[in-house]
Design an enzyme around this catalytic site. Sequence first.
Site, mmCIF file in Angstrom:
data_model
loop_
_atom_site.group_PDB
_atom_site.id
_atom_site.type_symbol
_atom_site.label_atom_id
_atom_site.label_comp_id
_atom_site.label_asym_id
_atom_site.label_seq_id
_atom_site.Cartn_x
_atom_site.Cartn_y
_atom_site.Cartn_z
ATOM 1 N N TYR A 1 -17.808 16.580 -19.462
ATOM 2 C CA TYR A 1 -17.583 16.491 -18.078
ATOM 3 C C TYR A 1 -17.462 17.668 -17.262
ATOM 4 O O TYR A 1 -17.645 17.953 -16.017
ATOM 5 C CB TYR A 1 -16.539 15.498 -17.958
ATOM 6 C CG TYR A 1 -15.825 15.088 -16.730
ATOM 7 C CD1 TYR A 1 -16.728 14.432 -15.695
ATOM 8 C CD2 TYR A 1 -14.876 15.605 -15.954
ATOM 9 C CE1 TYR A 1 -16.187 14.024 -14.513
ATOM 10 C CE2 TYR A 1 -14.152 15.250 -14.800
ATOM 11 C CZ TYR A 1 -15.073 14.516 -14.080
ATOM 12 O OH TYR A 1 -14.501 14.238 -12.841
ATOM 13 N N LYS B 1 -19.195 19.908 -13.969
ATOM 14 C CA LYS B 1 -18.389 20.363 -12.688
ATOM 15 C C LYS B 1 -18.723 21.640 -12.366
ATOM 16 O O LYS B 1 -18.914 22.057 -11.526
ATOM 17 C CB LYS B 1 -16.980 19.821 -12.687
ATOM 18 C CG LYS B 1 -16.587 18.437 -12.486
ATOM 19 C CD LYS B 1 -17.245 17.505 -11.273
ATOM 20 C CE LYS B 1 -16.850 16.030 -11.280
ATOM 21 N NZ LYS B 1 -17.382 15.691 -10.048
ATOM 22 N N SER C 1 -13.016 19.415 -10.333
ATOM 23 C CA SER C 1 -12.089 18.820 -11.414
ATOM 24 C C SER C 1 -11.338 20.018 -11.773
ATOM 25 O O SER C 1 -11.911 21.127 -11.925
ATOM 26 C CB SER C 1 -12.803 17.980 -12.511
ATOM 27 O OG SER C 1 -11.895 17.663 -13.473
#
Length: 223
Positions: free
Chosen positions: A30, A34, A6
């Site tokens: 988040y 990643k 991402s």
Amino acid sequence: MVFSSSCTVYGMPDEVPITESAPLKAISPYGRTKLFQEDMFRDLAVSDKDWRILLLRYFNPIGAHPSGELGEHPVGIPNNLMPYIQQVALGQREFLRVFGNDYPTPDGTAIRDYIHVMDLAEGHVSAVVKTLATPDLGCTPINLGTGKGTSVLEMIKAFENASGKKVEHKLVDRRPGDSVAVWAATETAEEKLGWKSKYDVDDMCKHQWAWASKYPQGYETPL
């Protein structure tokens, strides 16, 4: 391996467009997950030269299959802009909150790079082909985006044009942790994968509305 990473691994970028060599400084939970996984794959590729790994750093996937038969139906309150806009246009939510209208951008709202899900799917196919054909690939990051930024207000207008519906919205204070502007440098994807996005924001909104208007409750919509 082709890993779904991402653009959130870049955190708040120092400059745009963002190249793959930009500092990695994820700030959201988040984004940090990643980044942790990317670190694991980088270590793996160093420890075992037989591994070939592409880290695909997605920017902001939106849209639906052009047929309107396949799309996203989030459960609960959407966390992303497009599903929320969609629900307001359908009358399922009263209005959209636009976080911040005093950013140093042309209309004061934050700018993001939105990519059509079908372009993203084709990017994956190109990534698999590249991985299988490149024995010395190692662990390589590649951005998947359009290289163009769209503001929140521009996205609202584009969806209104595509749907013929008014998207009611209210301007509210900035949200902590949001970046001003984020969009991809796409040269690496073009050079290494032979891939480039085809759809623009108008297409994304048109295809999203084709799905949403046909299946406003997802596949639970009575036919």
